[in-house]
Design a protein around this motif. Structure first.
Motif, PDB file in Angstrom:
ATOM      1  N   MET A 286       0.821  -1.222   0.000  1.00 48.42           N
ATOM      2  CA  MET A 286       0.000   0.000   0.000  1.00 48.42           C
ATOM      3  C   MET A 286       0.849   1.263   0.000  1.00 48.42           C
ATOM      4  SD  MET A 286      -2.956  -1.122   2.743  1.00 48.42           S
ATOM      5  CE  MET A 286      -1.873  -1.933   3.900  1.00 48.42           C
ATOM      6  N   PHE A 287       2.086   1.169   0.424  1.00 44.41           N
ATOM      7  CA  PHE A 287       2.927   2.356   0.611  1.00 44.41           C
ATOM      8  C   PHE A 287       4.086   2.382  -0.377  1.00 44.41           C
ATOM      9  CE2 PHE A 287       6.028   4.986   3.020  1.00 44.41           C
ATOM     10  CZ  PHE A 287       5.200   6.036   3.376  1.00 44.41           C
ATOM     11  N   GLY A 288       4.040   1.532  -1.404  1.00 44.97           N
ATOM     12  CA  GLY A 288       5.193   1.320  -2.264  1.00 44.97           C
ATOM     13  C   GLY A 288       5.708   2.568  -2.944  1.00 44.97           C
ATOM     14  N   ASP A 289       6.821   3.074  -2.485  1.00 41.55           N
ATOM     15  CA  ASP A 289       7.492   4.214  -3.106  1.00 41.55           C
ATOM     16  C   ASP A 289       8.955   4.159  -2.674  1.00 41.55           C
ATOM     17  OD1 ASP A 289       8.560   7.086  -3.260  1.00 41.55           O
ATOM     18  OD2 ASP A 289       6.673   7.217  -4.372  1.00 41.55           O
ATOM     19  N   LEU A 290       9.855   4.164  -3.642  1.00 49.05           N
ATOM     20  CA  LEU A 290      11.275   4.035  -3.346  1.00 49.05           C
ATOM     21  C   LEU A 290      11.776   5.190  -2.490  1.00 49.05           C
ATOM     22  CD1 LEU A 290      13.998   2.636  -3.781  1.00 49.05           C
ATOM     23  CD2 LEU A 290      14.219   3.905  -5.925  1.00 49.05           C
ATOM     24  N   GLY A 291      11.387   6.407  -2.822  1.00 52.23           N
ATOM     25  CA  GLY A 291      11.858   7.572  -2.071  1.00 52.23           C
ATOM     26  C   GLY A 291      11.289   7.627  -0.667  1.00 52.23           C
ATOM     27  N   HIS A 292       9.975   7.422  -0.535  1.00 49.45           N
ATOM     28  CA  HIS A 292       9.353   7.458   0.793  1.00 49.45           C
ATOM     29  C   HIS A 292       9.857   6.315   1.661  1.00 49.45           C
ATOM     30  CE1 HIS A 292       5.798   9.581  -1.386  1.00 49.45           C
ATOM     31  NE2 HIS A 292       6.824  10.392  -1.172  1.00 49.45           N
ATOM     32  N   GLY A 293      10.053   5.137   1.060  1.00 51.18           N
ATOM     33  CA  GLY A 293      10.597   4.023   1.821  1.00 51.18           C
ATOM     34  C   GLY A 293      12.010   4.289   2.295  1.00 51.18           C
ATOM     35  N   ALA A 294      12.817   4.965   1.475  1.00 47.68           N
ATOM     36  CA  ALA A 294      14.191   5.278   1.871  1.00 47.68           C
ATOM     37  C   ALA A 294      14.205   6.262   3.038  1.00 47.68           C
ATOM     38  CB  ALA A 294      14.953   5.844   0.676  1.00 47.68           C
ATOM     39  N   VAL A 295      13.317   7.265   3.010  1.00 46.59           N
ATOM     40  CA  VAL A 295      13.243   8.227   4.120  1.00 46.59           C
ATOM     41  C   VAL A 295      12.834   7.522   5.412  1.00 46.59           C
ATOM     42  CG1 VAL A 295      12.069  10.283   4.978  1.00 46.59           C
ATOM     43  CG2 VAL A 295      12.776  10.160   2.590  1.00 46.59           C
ATOM     44  N   MET A 296      11.830   6.647   5.325  1.00 47.72           N
ATOM     45  CA  MET A 296      11.393   5.914   6.513  1.00 47.72           C
ATOM     46  C   MET A 296      12.497   4.997   7.023  1.00 47.72           C
ATOM     47  SD  MET A 296       8.051   3.439   6.965  1.00 47.72           S
ATOM     48  CE  MET A 296       6.932   4.799   6.748  1.00 47.72           C
ATOM     49  N   THR A 297      13.220   4.350   6.132  1.00 49.68           N
ATOM     50  CA  THR A 297      14.310   3.463   6.539  1.00 49.68           C
ATOM     51  C   THR A 297      15.411   4.230   7.241  1.00 49.68           C
ATOM     52  OG1 THR A 297      13.839   1.996   4.675  1.00 49.68           O
ATOM     53  CG2 THR A 297      15.993   1.788   5.714  1.00 49.68           C
ATOM     54  N   LEU A 298      15.781   5.389   6.723  1.00 51.13           N
ATOM     55  CA  LEU A 298      16.835   6.189   7.348  1.00 51.13           C
ATOM     56  C   LEU A 298      16.406   6.668   8.728  1.00 51.13           C
ATOM     57  CD1 LEU A 298      18.091   8.291   4.282  1.00 51.13           C
ATOM     58  CD2 LEU A 298      19.230   6.355   5.382  1.00 51.13           C
ATOM     59  N   CYS A 299      15.159   7.076   8.855  1.00 49.53           N
ATOM     60  CA  CYS A 299      14.655   7.526  10.163  1.00 49.53           C
ATOM     61  C   CYS A 299      14.685   6.383  11.177  1.00 49.53           C
ATOM     62  CB  CYS A 299      13.246   8.071  10.003  1.00 49.53           C
ATOM     63  SG  CYS A 299      12.493   8.651  11.547  1.00 49.53           S
ATOM     64  N   ALA A 300      14.208   5.209  10.763  1.00 49.64           N
ATOM     65  CA  ALA A 300      14.205   4.060  11.669  1.00 49.64           C
ATOM     66  C   ALA A 300      15.629   3.604  11.971  1.00 49.64           C
ATOM     67  CB  ALA A 300      13.399   2.918  11.047  1.00 49.64           C
ATOM     68  N   LEU A 301      16.507   3.656  10.979  1.00 53.90           N
ATOM     69  CA  LEU A 301      17.888   3.236  11.190  1.00 53.90           C
ATOM     70  C   LEU A 301      18.593   4.158  12.177  1.00 53.90           C
ATOM     71  CD1 LEU A 301      19.958   1.136  10.229  1.00 53.90           C
ATOM     72  CD2 LEU A 301      20.663   2.763   8.463  1.00 53.90           C
ATOM     73  N   TRP A 302      18.283   5.447  12.132  1.00 53.10           N
ATOM     74  CA  TRP A 302      18.848   6.389  13.106  1.00 53.10           C
ATOM     75  C   TRP A 302      18.404   6.038  14.520  1.00 53.10           C
ATOM     76  CZ3 TRP A 302      15.900  10.038  15.951  1.00 53.10           C
ATOM     77  CH2 TRP A 302      16.657  10.885  16.760  1.00 53.10           C
ATOM     78  N   MET A 303      17.130   5.703  14.694  1.00 52.91           N
ATOM     79  CA  MET A 303      16.641   5.318  16.022  1.00 52.91           C
ATOM     80  C   MET A 303      17.270   4.007  16.486  1.00 52.91           C
ATOM     81  SD  MET A 303      12.628   6.409  16.232  1.00 52.91           S
ATOM     82  CE  MET A 303      12.096   5.674  14.693  1.00 52.91           C
ATOM     83  N   VAL A 304      17.493   3.078  15.560  1.00 54.25           N
ATOM     84  CA  VAL A 304      18.103   1.800  15.937  1.00 54.25           C
ATOM     85  C   VAL A 304      19.550   2.001  16.363  1.00 54.25           C
ATOM     86  CG1 VAL A 304      18.875  -0.424  15.015  1.00 54.25           C
ATOM     87  CG2 VAL A 304      16.571   0.386  14.528  1.00 54.25           C
ATOM     88  N   LEU A 305      20.302   2.826  15.632  1.00 48.60           N
ATOM     89  CA  LEU A 305      21.719   3.018  15.940  1.00 48.60           C
ATOM     90  C   LEU A 305      21.920   3.817  17.228  1.00 48.60           C
ATOM     91  CD1 LEU A 305      23.126   3.751  12.361  1.00 48.60           C
ATOM     92  CD2 LEU A 305      23.212   1.607  13.642  1.00 48.60           C
ATOM     93  N   THR A 306      20.962   4.663  17.580  1.00 53.07           N
ATOM     94  CA  THR A 306      21.088   5.485  18.800  1.00 53.07           C
ATOM     95  C   THR A 306      20.115   5.025  19.883  1.00 53.07           C
ATOM     96  OG1 THR A 306      19.488   7.101  17.900  1.00 53.07           O
ATOM     97  CG2 THR A 306      21.836   7.474  17.447  1.00 53.07           C
ATOM     98  N   GLU A 307      19.714   3.751  19.841  1.00 53.62           N
ATOM     99  CA  GLU A 307      18.688   3.295  20.779  1.00 53.62           C
ATOM    100  C   GLU A 307      19.176   3.303  22.223  1.00 53.62           C
ATOM    101  OE1 GLU A 307      19.564  -1.474  20.065  1.00 53.62           O
ATOM    102  OE2 GLU A 307      17.664  -0.594  19.430  1.00 53.62           O
TER     103      GLU A 307
END
Length: 846
Positions: free
Chosen positions: A412-433
């Motif tokens: 439902m959310f398939g978009d390369l750019g939007h998915g990349a932004v969400m991945t970077l945001c989540a990855l930042w939270m994971v690395l600084t958890e």
């Protein structure tokens, strides 16, 4: 995370009175067991360790007072590097004495500080009053400089000869009342004086430049100094009462200038002395609070653990000799060794002569459900448990949700750019958890996103994958491999000419002409479709069929998972009477629909695509058992459709009547045969195997649910009740297959909406900035990109992401999990110090 909940057992703990406290403390540190209340009929105030719990609550009260004072002084409470263990009972009185002594010392210092502050405030107010009222007495222009006043005295005409007023001749004495009042009360105070005193007063006032604090409320208020002149004691009494009603701070008014000067000199000296004393008092108070803050966190943990231990001891029962405590616990079978080790350690710390031990006992009660998880899987486990905690040993959907949930979200959310932004945001939270986990933010919205960081990471990664499949990046296509369509071939084959381009607004590429279409695009959708006018019609057809295929596969997988429950709980009759009819009904109808979709894709090429029949018409004709008027999709289609329809219809009465009739047969003639076979089976063994209770309890629970008894004795069986429940299940499943399949079309609808919103946002915002060709356009591109970024994050990422998340959640709860997951169990709640809530965190003191 397992595919099934942990195997549990009920155990009895025999704890010696001298070491029971230490044994419970060890169990609390390890978090292995869940205690049962063995004194349900005894009230909380009549249990054995009530006095110890009250002592802990008193220490919590003192700690709360200390933490409030520490927070008021803006002193940080450092966390202990090593978490302290629960204090020994002999050390409790020592901690209690330390806390009480610290409370008395702090309360005395705080009272002295408050008293000094109050005296300093009074002297400061008195100083402002003397300074400002001096201008009232000596300034002739007080009307203009200091605000309005009332001077209308009746019968105050001065005699020209004596120079005395009529009030002086009557013996009335001129009096003064001075003080301070809050600025917001001045108008009402002035009006009340005028009405009550009938104008026999003169009110002069001026605002104090300095804002003064109210010690009772802690607020900073603007105050006004007033001076009231009046004639006669009776008027003075009225003025005094009015001042008391308005909570005015009154101070004596000097009669002469010399007296005023002496008082002001004395006040300056006293204020300076008070400030010095107050400064020393605050320094001493901070020293005491700093010292208390170093141990506050350790004390808090010790008191919390101690209170929890005594609460658990209240759940235990004593034997007849009062020398041993008996507790009943639920414990995972895999942790029994650790449980025995914890009891041995507790007995060693308590110097017990007789060690504590554990004994497994049989039980017919349903054990709690335990599914172990880590920081990666805990978020997905929470999604499942929000629907309901699984039954004991029931197949868990959480391992499959790890993949299916982010995948359905990404569809439902398939978009390369939007998915990349969400991945970077989540990855930042994971690395600084670790950093964020230590901060303990109070924002619930941030905490929700942070707890679901791994879910966001998976959703972002899957969105990147589906964005590549859709070839969609911020509504634009990526031409990575080069398009498989060629316009040049239309000219070389003389299908188009320059005149064709001039006379036609729209042209269609014909794939039947050689070299126009060279084959499928290597990954996803060909980028030329982003330029096509019929792009929306093509994507609608593609995504709609894809949604149906995914939905049928997802539901079929849910039905298949129910087999594992039937096998584990030894209910093999449900495989034949429930699973097979359900699977046949689903696949004969909607599985056949998926077959027709794939067959149409494979059987018809570009040359004969115009002859391809409508799948929807054929599917409707299948229910009507018609089809002679339409072109068949393949030879023998009508016969196969009739056969599948008959099988689907015959599976309905099997689902409806199979289980009730089988249970009726078991209770009326079939049960004795079954018991006889079981006896022969067990008598064939030379050794009698001990069957543990945890192996029997699941079958007992589910046999009782189906009207059976493990003992073989007579038990009440209500055929009407069983038939009614089965009828509801049958109707729900049959109608649910139709509605649930249609429900999966939300994958197509949400994907279409997301793509269109992304395209509109690009066309309305970003395209306008990119079209500016002037030098000013380069400068305007920065704010245009800022607006585009803000709208993309707020609308497409947050709002659309939340919408897709909720729809994926519904597809798992309603369409997938209800095929095999009941979710009516009780979650395992171990006695674990780290999971206990803190009253100080709830009150915001930490």
């Amino acid at each position: 995370m397992g595919f099934r909940s942990e195997e549990m057992c009920l155990a009895q703990l025999f704890l010696q009175s001298g070491s029971a406290y230490d044994c419970i403390s060890e169990l609390g540190e390890m978090g292995l067991v869940e205690f049962r209340d063995l004194n349900p009929s005894v009230s909380s105030f009549q249990r054995r360790f009530v006095s110890e719990i009250k002592r802990c609550e008193e220490m919590e009260r003192i700690l709360g007072y200390l933490l409030r004072e520490i927070k008021k002084a803006n002193i940080a409470v450092p966390e202990a590097e090593v978490l302290p263990a629960a204090p020994a009972p002999k050390n409790v009185l020592e901690i209690m004495e330390q806390l009480q002594r610290l409370e008395v010392e702090l309360s005395e210092v705080a009272k002295n500080k408050e008293k000094l502050q109050r005296n300093l405030l009074e002297l400061t107010e008195y100083t402002h009053m003397l300074r400002i009222t001096r201008t009232f007495m000596h300034s002739r222009s007080r009307h203009e400089a200091l605000g309005p006043q009332y001077e209308e005295f009746p019968s105050l005409d001065t005699e020209s000869v004596t120079g005395c007023t009529s009030m002086q001749r009557l013996g009335a004495k001129l009096g003064f009342i001075s003080g301070l009042i809050q600025r917001v009360k001045v108008e009402a105070f002035e009006r009340m004086l005028w009405r009550v005193c009938k104008g026999y007063t003169i009110l002069s006032y001026a605002e104090v430049d300095e804002s003064l604090a109210d010690l009772d409320t802690g607020e900073i208020n603007k105050n006004v100094v007033f001076l009231i002149s009046f004639w006669g004691d009776q008027i003075g009494q009225k003025v005094q009462k009015i001042c008391d009603c308005y909570h005015c701070h009154l101070y004596p008014h000097p009669e002469t200038d010399e007296e005023r000067a002496d008082i002001m000199d004395s006040l300056r000296t006293r204020i300076q002395d008070l400030q010095n004393v107050l400064r020393r008092t605050e320094d001493y108070l901070k020293q005491v609070l700093h010292k208390a803050s170093e141990s506050a966190h350790s004390w808090m943990l010790q008191v919390k653990k101690m209170k929890a231990i005594y609460h658990i001891l209240n759940l235990c029962s004593f034997d007849v000799t009062n020398k041993c405590l008996i507790a009943e616990v639920w414990c995972p079978v895999s942790d029994l060794t650790n449980l025995r080790r914890a009891l041995e350690e507790g007995s060693r710390k308590g110097d017990a002569t007789v060690p504590s031990f554990v004994n497994r006992i049989p039980s017919n009660d349903t054990p709690p459900t335990l599914l172990r998880s880590n920081k990666f899987t805990s978020g997905f486990q929470s999604i499942v448990e929000a629907y309901g905690v699984g039954d004991y040993r029931e197949a868990s959907p959480a391992p499959y949700t790890l993949i299916t949930f982010p995948f359905l979200f990404a569809v439902m959310f398939g978009d390369l750019g939007h998915g990349a932004v969400m991945t970077l945001c989540a990855l930042w939270m994971v690395l600084t958890e670790k950093h964020h986990a230590r901060r303990r933010p109070g924002n619930e919205i941030w905490k929700t996103f942070f707890d679901g960081r791994y879910i966001m990471l998976m959703m972002g990664l899957f969105s990147i994958y589906t964005g590549l499949i859709y070839n969609d990046c911020f509504s634009k296509s990526l031409n990575i491999f080069g398009s498989s369509w060629s316009v040049k071939a239309m000219f070389t084959e003389r299908q188009w000419s320059n005149e064709t381009l001039q006379t036609n607004a729209l042209l269609t590429l014909d794939p039947n002409i050689s070299a126009v279409f060279s084959g499928p695009y290597p990954l996803g959708i060909d980028p030329i479709w982003n330029m096509a006018v019929n792009r929306l019609a093509f994507l609608n057809s593609y995504k709609m069929k894809m949604s149906v295929i995914i939905g049928v596969i997802h539901m079929s997988f849910g039905v298949v998972l129910s087999v594992f429950n039937y096998i584990h709980f030894r209910q093999k009759f449900k495989i034949y009477l429930l699973f097979l009819p359900e699977l046949l009904f689903l696949l004969c109808l909607f599985g056949y629909l998926v077959f027709m979709i794939f067959y149409k894709w494979l059987a018809f090429s570009a040359r004969d695509s115009r002859l391809a029949p409508s799948i929807l018409i054929h599917f409707i004709n299948m229910f009507l058992m018609q089809g002679n008027d339409t072109t068949p999709l393949y030879p023998g289609q009508m016969g196969l459709q009739v056969f599948l329809m008959v099988v689907a219809l015959l599976s309905v009465p099997v689902m409806l009547l199979g289980k009730p009739l089988y249970l009726y047969w078991l209770h009326h003639g079939g049960k004795s045969l079954r018991v006889h076979r079981v006896c022969l089976f067990f008598c064939g063994y030379e050794r009698v195997r001990r069957v543990s209770e945890e192996d029997l309890s699941p079958s007992i629970v589910h046999d009782e649910e189906d009207g059976l008894s493990d003992s073989g004795g007579p038990q009440e069986f209500d055929f009407g009740d069983v038939f009614l429940h089965q009828a509801i299940h049958t109707i729900e499943f049959c109608l649910g297959c139709i509605s649930n399949t249609a429900s999966y079309l939300r994958l197509w609808a949400l994907s279409l909406a997301h793509a269109q919103l992304s395209e509109v946002l690009w066309a309305m915002v970003m395209r306008l900035g990119l079209r500016m060709s002037s030098k000013l356009g380069v400068l305007l591109l920065v704010p245009v990109f800022g607006v585009f970024a803000v709208l993309t994050v707020s609308i497409l990422l947050v709002m659309e992401g939340l919408s897709a998340f909720l729809h994926a959640l519904r597809l798992h709860w309603v369409e997938f999990q209800n095929k095999f997951y009941s979710g009516t169990g009780v979650k395992f709640a171990p006695f674990d110090f780290s999971l206990l809530p803190s009253v100080f965190e709830q009150d915001g003191l930490l």
